[in-house]
Scaffold this motif. Structure first.
Motif, mmCIF file in Angstrom:
data_model
loop_
_atom_site.group_PDB
_atom_site.id
_atom_site.type_symbol
_atom_site.label_atom_id
_atom_site.label_comp_id
_atom_site.label_asym_id
_atom_site.label_seq_id
_atom_site.Cartn_x
_atom_site.Cartn_y
_atom_site.Cartn_z
ATOM 1 N N LEU A 12 0.823 -1.210 0.000
ATOM 2 C CA LEU A 12 0.000 0.000 0.000
ATOM 3 C C LEU A 12 0.856 1.258 0.000
ATOM 4 C CD1 LEU A 12 -2.682 -1.002 2.684
ATOM 5 C CD2 LEU A 12 -2.871 -1.160 0.181
ATOM 6 N N GLY A 13 0.467 2.222 -0.822
ATOM 7 C CA GLY A 13 1.109 3.528 -0.815
ATOM 8 C C GLY A 13 0.407 4.474 0.144
ATOM 9 N N ASP A 14 0.939 5.685 0.263
ATOM 10 C CA ASP A 14 0.394 6.660 1.203
ATOM 11 C C ASP A 14 -1.074 6.969 0.928
ATOM 12 O OD1 ASP A 14 3.022 6.651 1.959
ATOM 13 O OD2 ASP A 14 3.283 8.837 1.877
ATOM 14 N N GLU A 15 -1.418 7.188 -0.334
ATOM 15 C CA GLU A 15 -2.795 7.542 -0.662
ATOM 16 C C GLU A 15 -3.743 6.403 -0.330
ATOM 17 O OE1 GLU A 15 -3.205 8.898 -4.653
ATOM 18 O OE2 GLU A 15 -1.909 10.657 -4.364
ATOM 19 N N ALA A 16 -3.323 5.181 -0.568
ATOM 20 C CA ALA A 16 -4.171 4.031 -0.258
ATOM 21 C C ALA A 16 -4.376 3.897 1.241
ATOM 22 C CB ALA A 16 -3.560 2.753 -0.827
ATOM 23 N N MET A 17 -3.311 4.090 2.025
ATOM 24 C CA MET A 17 -3.455 3.983 3.482
ATOM 25 C C MET A 17 -4.355 5.088 4.020
ATOM 26 S SD MET A 17 0.257 2.611 4.878
ATOM 27 C CE MET A 17 1.316 3.621 3.845
ATOM 28 N N LEU A 18 -4.206 6.294 3.498
ATOM 29 C CA LEU A 18 -5.063 7.389 3.939
ATOM 30 C C LEU A 18 -6.524 7.108 3.579
ATOM 31 C CD1 LEU A 18 -5.252 10.176 5.233
ATOM 32 C CD2 LEU A 18 -4.834 11.181 2.977
ATOM 33 N N ALA A 19 -6.759 6.560 2.394
ATOM 34 C CA ALA A 19 -8.119 6.239 1.977
ATOM 35 C C ALA A 19 -8.739 5.166 2.866
ATOM 36 C CB ALA A 19 -8.126 5.794 0.513
ATOM 37 N N ILE A 20 -7.944 4.165 3.228
ATOM 38 C CA ILE A 20 -8.446 3.116 4.116
ATOM 39 C C ILE A 20 -8.774 3.699 5.484
ATOM 40 C CG2 ILE A 20 -7.765 1.036 5.399
ATOM 41 C CD1 ILE A 20 -6.222 0.191 2.866
ATOM 42 N N ALA A 21 -7.880 4.544 6.008
ATOM 43 C CA ALA A 21 -8.134 5.162 7.314
ATOM 44 C C ALA A 21 -9.404 6.002 7.288
ATOM 45 C CB ALA A 21 -6.940 6.014 7.726
ATOM 46 N N ALA A 22 -9.627 6.716 6.199
ATOM 47 C CA ALA A 22 -10.839 7.525 6.068
ATOM 48 C C ALA A 22 -12.075 6.641 6.002
ATOM 49 C CB ALA A 22 -10.742 8.419 4.837
ATOM 50 N N GLU A 23 -11.966 5.522 5.283
ATOM 51 C CA GLU A 23 -13.103 4.607 5.168
ATOM 52 C C GLU A 23 -13.409 3.936 6.507
ATOM 53 O OE1 GLU A 23 -14.420 0.543 2.741
ATOM 54 O OE2 GLU A 23 -12.574 1.588 2.236
ATOM 55 N N VAL A 24 -12.359 3.520 7.229
ATOM 56 C CA VAL A 24 -12.562 2.915 8.542
ATOM 57 C C VAL A 24 -13.211 3.921 9.487
ATOM 58 C CG1 VAL A 24 -11.376 1.976 10.564
ATOM 59 C CG2 VAL A 24 -10.727 1.212 8.278
ATOM 60 N N GLY A 25 -12.722 5.165 9.460
ATOM 61 C CA GLY A 25 -13.362 6.240 10.195
ATOM 62 C C GLY A 25 -12.977 6.368 11.654
ATOM 63 N N TYR A 26 -12.060 5.541 12.131
ATOM 64 C CA TYR A 26 -11.597 5.660 13.503
ATOM 65 C C TYR A 26 -10.550 6.771 13.593
ATOM 66 C CZ TYR A 26 -13.704 0.994 14.108
ATOM 67 O OH TYR A 26 -14.556 -0.080 14.149
ATOM 68 N N SER A 27 -10.194 7.154 14.824
ATOM 69 C CA SER A 27 -9.226 8.239 14.955
ATOM 70 C C SER A 27 -7.886 7.866 14.340
ATOM 71 C CB SER A 27 -9.051 8.649 16.419
ATOM 72 O OG SER A 27 -8.699 7.558 17.223
ATOM 73 N N GLU A 28 -7.503 6.581 14.415
ATOM 74 C CA GLU A 28 -6.313 6.109 13.696
ATOM 75 C C GLU A 28 -6.477 4.669 13.246
ATOM 76 O OE1 GLU A 28 -4.234 9.556 15.723
ATOM 77 O OE2 GLU A 28 -5.442 7.927 16.551
ATOM 78 N N THR A 29 -5.774 4.372 12.160
ATOM 79 C CA THR A 29 -5.564 3.001 11.698
ATOM 80 C C THR A 29 -4.062 2.791 11.576
ATOM 81 O OG1 THR A 29 -7.681 2.870 10.515
ATOM 82 C CG2 THR A 29 -5.931 1.373 9.800
ATOM 83 N N ALA A 30 -3.597 1.652 12.094
ATOM 84 C CA ALA A 30 -2.165 1.326 12.045
ATOM 85 C C ALA A 30 -1.892 0.394 10.876
ATOM 86 C CB ALA A 30 -1.726 0.673 13.349
ATOM 87 N N PHE A 31 -0.784 0.629 10.184
ATOM 88 C CA PHE A 31 -0.403 -0.162 9.024
ATOM 89 C C PHE A 31 1.005 -0.720 9.230
ATOM 90 C CE2 PHE A 31 -3.488 2.938 7.629
ATOM 91 C CZ PHE A 31 -4.296 2.249 6.723
ATOM 92 N N VAL A 32 1.127 -2.034 9.184
ATOM 93 C CA VAL A 32 2.447 -2.665 9.223
ATOM 94 C C VAL A 32 2.944 -2.728 7.785
ATOM 95 C CG1 VAL A 32 3.776 -4.703 9.849
ATOM 96 C CG2 VAL A 32 1.847 -3.996 11.275
ATOM 97 N N THR A 33 3.876 -1.843 7.449
ATOM 98 C CA THR A 33 4.294 -1.695 6.055
ATOM 99 C C THR A 33 5.539 -2.505 5.710
ATOM 100 O OG1 THR A 33 5.590 0.275 6.578
ATOM 101 C CG2 THR A 33 3.289 0.604 5.951
ATOM 102 N N GLY A 34 6.189 -3.055 6.725
ATOM 103 C CA GLY A 34 7.383 -3.850 6.468
ATOM 104 C C GLY A 34 7.831 -4.563 7.729
ATOM 105 N N ARG A 35 8.760 -5.487 7.550
ATOM 106 C CA ARG A 35 9.257 -6.256 8.687
ATOM 107 C C ARG A 35 10.777 -6.329 8.642
ATOM 108 N NH1 ARG A 35 4.863 -11.097 9.913
ATOM 109 N NH2 ARG A 35 3.033 -9.743 9.901
ATOM 110 N N PRO A 36 11.441 -5.226 9.014
ATOM 111 C CA PRO A 36 12.901 -5.288 9.120
ATOM 112 C C PRO A 36 13.288 -6.295 10.193
ATOM 113 C CG PRO A 36 12.041 -3.276 10.106
ATOM 114 C CD PRO A 36 10.894 -3.923 9.408
ATOM 115 N N ALA A 37 14.505 -6.724 10.169
ATOM 116 C CA ALA A 37 14.955 -7.805 11.051
ATOM 117 C C ALA A 37 14.559 -7.557 12.497
ATOM 118 C CB ALA A 37 16.471 -7.956 10.943
#
Length: 271
Positions: free
Chosen positions: A29-54
């Motif tokens: 997911l890119g920034d615009e997609a994450m923002l769109a999902i957060a807006a659709e969910v409608g909660y004060s925040e949505t957390a996104f795990v964007t990667g798993r460094p070691a």
């Protein structure tokens, strides 16, 4: 298809606490997609795990209107969604270790800091909140506290002033945006270690947060920095009661530990 989980944090009751969206695999997911999902969910925040460094999880947080550097309640929700054990979150504000036991998550914030609140900003803030100087508790002076995000701390002398919160949304939004403030930590000291708090969050598209872990961590740092509590202390914050979503946040200050520990339960919201 992106899987979106929904949790409440800082409550063991799905009807209490602060709801958060959780996306455990946002690697595509890119920034615009994450923002769109957060807006659709409608909660004060949505957390996104964007990667798993070691040995860690790269986590980003979006409100319906913008990305925020750190969010405590969404961190608690995400950690509980990941399961028991020790986790390390790499956030925009820095590394945040989180441990989970029996559905309760404890995060340790980045090192907090406290700065003065300039008199013109304080005057503008009180006007936007529709507060008067006489409403304030002089034992807890106004400051800007930080533990991953910036939150002005404004303490009132009476609990009824919190209950009557009715602020000027456009004016407060403009001021917070200009100063880079995420929420306003409004506080009433109910006892030596007990506080009632409310957190306006108009810059995120939400009138008020039912529970704000980042502000709780910042507040713990504020109390310690101003000598208003010991270097080793446990504090209990009540939030969300005025919204009908009771939230309970535990703040732990440990002598010799730079960060502030913030603990709370999280449970899934059934569809």
């Amino acid at each position: 298809m992106t899987e979106i989980q929904r949790y409440v944090a800082f409550s063991a009751d799905p009807d209490g606490g602060n709801p958060a969206g959780v996306v455990l695999d946002a690697s595509g997911l890119g920034d615009e997609a994450m923002l769109a999902i957060a807006a659709e969910v409608g909660y004060s925040e949505t957390a996104f795990v964007t990667g798993r460094p070691a040995g860690a999880y790269r986590v980003r947080y979006f409100s319906p209107l913008t990305e925020v550097p750190f969010c405590g309640h969404a961190t608690v929700a995400t950690a509980v969604a990941l399961g028991p054990g020790d986790h390390l979150f790499v956030t925009n504000a820095g590394e945040v270790p989180v441990s989970v036991t029996a559905g309760v998550a404890t995060l340790t914030s980045v090192p907090p800091s406290v700065t003065d609140l300039a008199e013109p900003d304080l005057a503008a803030l009180l006007e936007a909140l529709r507060f008067k100087p006489a409403d304030l508790d002089t034992a807890l002076p106004p400051r800007v506290a930080y533990a991953g995000a910036h939150h002005p701390v404004i303490a009132v002398a009476g609990r009824e002033r919190l209950a009557a919160l009715d602020y000027d949304v456009p004016a407060l939004t403009e001021l917070m945006t200009a100063r880079g403030w995420i929420t306003i930590q409004l506080v009433f000291r109910a006892g030596d270690t007990e506080f009632d708090v409310r957190n306006p969050f108009p810059v995120g598209g939400v009138y008020e947060d039912p529970a704000t872990g980042a502000a709780a961590a910042a507040f713990g740092g504020y109390l310690r920095a101003l000598g208003l509590t010991g270097d080793d202390a446990t504090l209990h914050l009540r939030q969300g009661d005025d919204l009908g979503r009771p939230s309970r946040i535990t703040v732990r200050l440990v002598a010799g530990e730079p960060g502030v520990r913030v603990s709370g339960a999280a449970v899934p919201i059934e569809e």
